[in-house]
Scaffold this motif. Structure first.
Motif, short mmCIF file in Angstrom:
data_model
loop_
_atom_site.label_atom_id
_atom_site.label_comp_id
_atom_site.label_asym_id
_atom_site.label_seq_id
_atom_site.Cartn_x
_atom_site.Cartn_y
_atom_site.Cartn_z
N TYR A 78 51.01 81.92 30.41
CA TYR A 78 49.69 82.02 29.75
C TYR A 78 49.78 82.19 28.30
O TYR A 78 50.99 81.99 27.78
N THR A 106 43.74 84.19 30.76
CA THR A 106 43.30 83.27 31.67
C THR A 106 43.20 81.89 31.14
O THR A 106 42.50 81.12 30.88
N LYS A 107 44.34 81.68 30.24
CA LYS A 107 44.56 80.47 29.59
C LYS A 107 45.83 80.14 29.48
O LYS A 107 46.63 81.00 29.46
N ASN A 134 38.98 90.85 36.67
CA ASN A 134 38.34 89.64 36.34
C ASN A 134 39.52 88.53 36.23
O ASN A 134 39.12 87.41 36.65
N SER A 135 40.67 88.98 35.45
CA SER A 135 41.48 87.78 35.72
C SER A 135 42.32 87.48 36.90
O SER A 135 42.47 86.26 37.06
N PHE A 161 39.62 85.22 38.39
CA PHE A 161 39.95 83.90 37.81
C PHE A 161 40.91 82.95 38.51
O PHE A 161 40.57 81.88 39.01
N TRP A 162 42.27 83.63 38.69
CA TRP A 162 43.22 82.81 39.45
C TRP A 162 43.01 82.69 40.72
O TRP A 162 43.46 81.55 41.55
#
Ligand code: NAG
Ligand code: NAG
Ligand code: NAG
Ligand code: NAG
Ligand code: NAG
Ligand code: NAG
Ligand code: NAG
Ligand code: NAG
Length: 601
Positions: free
Chosen positions: A104, A119-120, A228-229, A232-233
């Motif tokens: 990340y 999330t990046k 939320n993270s 996301f994945w």
């Protein structure tokens, strides 16, 4: 040749020629039918017998440290495209799941364990597109992808922290702030865990580096962000999460509580180990957080076809069974069992290893699945840990033989399948690990984790096929010229890679997948055990992890006469136990670092 067709022809001929044979034919047909029925019954019983196993119970989990696995762009640091280019290797190896340490966005103060966006993908490793390709390409090879999830803290460069320092809502209470450093809580890296923010003029809590402020999990907004993270994945199609440093998620709200001394020998009051972490580790609130993440992740379980698409969650913890096994109850599939990480040091002899294995099996909560880890990015490599025998042999093969034949999911660290060794010649100037640097020139070697993080050794070329740069981020081991994938694959003799592959293949047999586990003769040098699943082949594993010759006498209480060698460490100085030879089992003599997997009759 089809036996079925042949018997059909015979039957026809026989019945046509002689009337008096008709009755006999009838009996024979009846017999054949009965046999078929019995066979079908047996098959059916067998078919139902194997307990239903999830994919993560059947695979080896292979840890990739992404900085060190494969560089694709020539900057001397590994990346996602590099990993993609090596995916076929896992099919060759017999590994069905990879766990990738953090990729990340991060200022890289702690090499990705300090995250500035959950999330990046960090540009150093590539892009989100590369990650999507990696997941797709892995799945095309029946390979599962497990990502690291690092909830214990963020980077101090994370926008949340920057805004929290400015008291910008809703971020004001995203971290743990106090006007004073209120107590003696220490950082895992040493020194006070309370860091000063010149911007906010307050202290914040950091269990690790000052650049890694702890998130405030008592703030519902933080809980929501982290869920939320995970979501996301999950949506990205990953197969599982390995949750980092789980014990440190919560601290007591009563900051006037000082932690008492642990009374562990050899630590100064500046060190984390000096304290007993009653108020900063393993707080019960952690369970709710894990359950929340698990619930989010498992929304993405989809078994609408025949493949098992269940998601997997493993939590990282170094702890005794009473503490770690509690993590089986909160939505995690398992807590890492790190006992063999310590058990691969020479101070743990064969009896000690036996004890550690028994502890895992005997303390496991009902219905839960065991697991074993032997190495990772924080500990010396298994080949280096145990040293060498007086005749110069490494313990790589016996240790891998142990790990891959135990009952439970094994987690392996990249390069351990080759017998890669620590590089302990890295100078202070070249040292990268902040944990090592923290202790200065005189003691950095005792703490730096660089030695076990050096580039993967693919071939004998100057940079081992890892990079085209002449400056990989950490130096290669000089002996990569003969400890590398290409050489070990091609060699005419038995190599660690070949042993590992043979074991990975054998693991797919019921005896190893879910069969029973029974220790046999064991002393301070040798360990032996039998793996068997009813209706399938049984195997005897014999290894010498000690420093002296071991004699395993199976006459009593165990009386198999002979068996066939199916895997050998290949380092014997005689031919008696060569591959596929049938050997007598009344007595097996093993020198240090020798081991066999034997098929029982
Ligand atoms: C290294 O350079 C060669 C030749 O330019 C290229 O074929 C190869 O893909 C590069 N490998 C890596 C790992 O960058
Ligand atoms: C993380 O990065 C993504 C993609 O660049 C961006 O959309 C998102 O806003 C970032 N998150 C935070 C908290 O900055
Ligand atoms: C916090 O701990 C201190 C020291 O043990 C104790 O005196 C105090 O009552 C505690 N406060 C609360 C709110 O529990
Ligand atoms: C081997 O380990 C066991 C169990 O830890 C211990 O009791 C024993 O003394 C050790 N043996 C030797 C020779 O060190
Ligand atoms: C570092 O390790 C060496 C050798 O194991 C030991 O003698 C020394 O005391 C250690 N130093 C520190 C500061 O821990
Ligand atoms: C590999 O190199 C290290 C030095 O970096 C050396 O200590 C070790 O013995 C070598 N291993 C083998 C198997 O030769
Ligand atoms: C493979 O091994 C053979 C002999 O064992 C050798 O001649 C050949 O050069 C090796 N090939 C590679 C790619 O290492
Ligand atoms: C147990 C442990 O220390 N886990 C990780 C938590 O975060 C720190 C700091 O980033 C890492 O270095 C650890 O590996």
């Amino acid at each position: 040749m089809s036996p079925k067709g042949e018997s059909g022809l015979k039957k026809k001929g026989c019945c046509a020629t002689n009337k008096c044979l008709i009755f006999l034919c009838f009996v024979v047909s009846l017999g054949i039918t009965a046999l078929i029925v019995v066979a079908l019954l047996v098959m059916n019983v067998r078919g139902r017998f194997p307990p239903e196993q999830k994919w993560w119970q059947k695979t080896i989990v292979y840890q990739i440290y992404p900085r060190s696995f494969q560089d694709s762009d020539g900057d001397g640091i590994g990346d996602l495209n590099g990993i993609i280019s090596r995916l076929d290797y896992f099919n060759y190896l017999g590994v069905d799941a990879i766990w990738i340490s953090p990729v990340y966005e991060s200022p890289m103060i702690d090499f990705g364990y300090d995250i500035s966006n959950f999330t990046k993908v960090d540009p150093m490793f590539g892009s989100m597109e590369n990650m999507k390709t990696l997941i797709k390409e892995a799945h095309a090879r029946n390979l599962r992808v497990i990502l690291d999830f690092v909830p214990n803290h963020s980077s101090n460069k994370h926008p949340w922290f920057i805004k929290s320092e400015l008291r910008e809502d809703p971020y004001t209470d995203y971290y743990i702030w106090h006007d004073t450093a209120p107590n003696n809580w220490h950082s895992v890296f040493g020194g006070s865990a309370w860091g000063w923010s010149d911007v906010r003029k307050q202290y914040y809590y950091h269990a690790f580096l000052p650049e890694q402020p702890d998130l405030n999990y008592r703030n519902p907004a933080v809980r929501e962000e982290m869920k939320n993270s995970v979501d996301f994945w999950g949506r990205m199609g990953i197969d599982g999460l390995r949750v980092d440093a789980i014990p440190y998620l919560f601290e007591s709200t009563n900051v006037s509580l000082n932690e008492p001394p642990s009374n562990l020998p050899g630590f100064t009051s500046e060190q984390w180990e000096y304290y007993d972490h009653l108020y900063t580790a393993n707080l019960p609130e952690i369970n709710d957080a894990i359950q929340e993440w698990s619930d989010v992740l498992r929304k993405y379980d989809n078994s609408d076809d025949d493949t098992d698409n269940s998601k997997f969650m493993v939590v990282e913890i170094y702890a005794v069974p009473s503490i770690r096994n509690a993590y089986y109850t909160n939505g995690a599939d398992m807590p890492f069992n790190m006992d063999l990480v310590e058990g691969s040091y020479p101070s743990c002899n064969a009896s000690c290893i036996k004890k550690l294995v028994e502890i895992e099996y005997n303390t496991l909560p009902e219905g839960k699945w065991p697991n074993f880890v032997m190495g990772n990015h924080d500990r010396s490599r298994l080949t280096s840990k145990r040293g060498i025998t007086t005749s110069g042999k490494t313990y790589t093969n016996v240790l891998n033989m142990l790990l891959l034949t135990l009952r439970g999911t094994p987690t392996c660290y990249y390069g351990d399948e080759l017998g890669m060794e620590d590089v302990d010649t890295i100078s202070f100037e070249d040292t990268q690990d902040p944990y090592g640097l923290h202790f200065g020139t005189s003691a950095y070697k005792n703490f730096s984790r660089d030695p076990e993080r050096t580039p993967m050794q693919w071939d004998e070329s100057p940079q081992a096929g890892f990079t085209n740069s002449s400056h990989p981020w950490l130096p290669l081991n000089q002996n990569h010229t003969f400890i590398n994938v290409q050489y070990e694959k091609n060699a005419s003799h038995i190599t660690p890679l070949k042993v590992y592959r043979a074991l990975a293949k054998l693991r797919q047999e019921p005896a190893f997948l879910y069969g029973s586990f029974d220790f046999r003769y064991t002393d301070d040098n040798v360990i032996s055990y039998v793996r068997s699943a009813s209706g399938y082949s049984s195997y005897l594993v014999v290894i010498n992890v000690g420093t002296e010759t071991g004699t395993i006498d199976f006459k009593t209480p165990y009386d198999y006469q002979e068996g066939t060698v199916k895997v050998t460490t290949g380092n014997f100085d005689h031919e008696d136990y060569a591959l596929d030879s049938t050997i007598k089992l009344d007595k097996i003599i093993l020198q240090p670092a020798e081991g066999l997997v034997i098929l029982l009759p």
